[in-house]
Design an enzyme around this catalytic site. Structure first.
Site, PDB file in Angstrom:
ATOM      1  N   GLY A  56     -10.123  43.679 -37.230  1.00  0.00           N
ATOM      2  CA  GLY A  56      -9.281  44.510 -38.071  1.00  0.00           C
ATOM      3  C   GLY A  56      -8.502  43.676 -39.076  1.00  0.00           C
ATOM      4  O   GLY A  56      -8.367  42.456 -38.928  1.00  0.00           O
ATOM      5  N   CYS A  57      -7.969  44.334 -40.103  1.00  0.00           N
ATOM      6  CA  CYS A  57      -7.250  43.611 -41.158  1.00  0.00           C
ATOM      7  C   CYS A  57      -5.947  43.014 -40.639  1.00  0.00           C
ATOM      8  O   CYS A  57      -5.649  41.833 -40.869  1.00  0.00           O
ATOM      9  CB  CYS A  57      -6.997  44.512 -42.357  1.00  0.00           C
ATOM     10  SG  CYS A  57      -6.269  46.122 -41.972  1.00  0.00           S
TER      11      CYS A  57
END
Length: 335
Positions: A148-149
């Site tokens: 994920g970011c």
């Protein structure tokens, strides 16, 4: 040189568009399949910015047709949907880079934070796609779980310092509104986000457990990570500030330089990281400063690229023994 045929399933979202943009100019990959739930539209109709560049038909996603055309597929789908496609694609011999959360966590953490998992066998051998810490394993993988970011920006900042940290860690993370996805909501409405900024899901966001799990795996130490994300009034980008209590003698900038000396896409900067300097690139800019036993680490990435699509293509490069920087954007959008 014959190009490697790849496809995208879930081409209609922000990350799907970013994948398209990079793959259109990639020297070794060739787009061979575009899919979404409905099909029946061309890429340049879905994204008018692609007029004159890509008129490929977007099809209703069919794993068997994907396997006929592609050696690797990027899944830009929501969690739960991704594992349904991945399971069948892998059984047909297609390599997969999954941008959803479906293969990032161990079974217990996944089911506690998302939903029942329907592909436990593949979950057990999925590789977490953070290239700075998993390069050799990614190169041998058939299934890569793209991080994920928020975890990408946080882990790159935090991992070099884990052995020095005492007690819990606080992570203050700020993301551009594209991180909330393409579908509009009350929180992403222009009148809500313009000239505004607010925390959401503080201390209970699902990425918190992803960060804690990977700190334990790669850092060799269990840490309590207190994670507070914020939605901000800019289109793209992410700035993460990490605060920790530390012990021992070390220069924080030298720790970062040592950890990432051979990393193509991590830059150690001399002052606090800025979103504008990484927007449009796969770079993560890191800065750290210490005052006594207190440590501050700053991390900036493009949430759609380093936090999703360009990192996914770096992983695909490694899976096909290509240079990890092959075709990856490195020039920021700054004037």
């Amino acid at each position: 040189m014959k190009k490697i045929p790849v496809g995208i399933i879930g081409v209609g979202g922000y990350t799907g568009l970013e994948l398209l943009k990079i793959l259109l100019s990639h020297p070794c990959f060739e787009l061979a399949y575009l899919g979404n739930s409905a099909g029946g539209v061309r890429a340049d109709e879905l994204y008018p910015a692609l007029r004159g560049l890509l008129d490929m038909q977007v099809l209703a996603s069919d794993p068997k047709e994907v396997a006929r055309r592609c050696e690797l597929v990027f899944l830009a789908l929501p969690h739960k949907s991704a594992m349904e496609f991945a399971k069948e694609l892998l059984s047909l011999g297609v390599k997969v880079v999954d941008l959803s959360a479906d293969y990032r966590l161990d079974l217990q953490n996944y089911e506690a934070n998302y939903c029942p998992h329907t592909d436990i066998d593949n979950l057990s051998h999925a590789i977490y796609g953070l290239p700075e810490y998993q390069k050799e394993d990614i190169a041998k993988a058939s299934l890569v779980a793209n991080p994920g970011c928020y975890p990408t920006a946080t882990l790159l900042a935090l991992l070099p310092f884990v052995k020095y940290i005492e007690g819990s860690v606080f992570v203050d993370a700020k993301s551009g509104v594209s991180g909330a996805g393409k579908n509009p909501s009350e929180k992403t409405h222009y009148c809500k986000i313009n000239e505004n900024m607010f925390a959401y899901s503080p201390l209970e966001h699902r990425h918190q457990i992803e960060i804690e799990e990977k700190v334990s795996k790669f850092g060799g130490k269990d840490l309590q990570v207190n994670f507070i994300p914020h939605l901000c009034p800019f289109s793209r980008g992410m700035l993460v500030s990490v605060y920790a209590r530390v012990s021992g003698e070390f220069d924080p900038l030298e720790v970062l330089r040592g950890a990432y000396r051979d990393s193509v896409f991590v830059r150690v900067v001399g002052s606090s990281s800025e979103v504008k300097n990484v927007a449009g690139t796969n770079f993560c800019d890191l800065f750290a400063k210490r005052r006594g036993d207190d440590l501050f680490i700053s991390s900036a990435i493009d949430n759609l690229l380093r936090g999703a699509s360009s990192q996914a293509i770096v992983n695909a490069n490694l899976m096909f023994s290509l240079p990890l920087e092959c075709g990856i954007p490195r020039i920021a959008y700054v004037p």
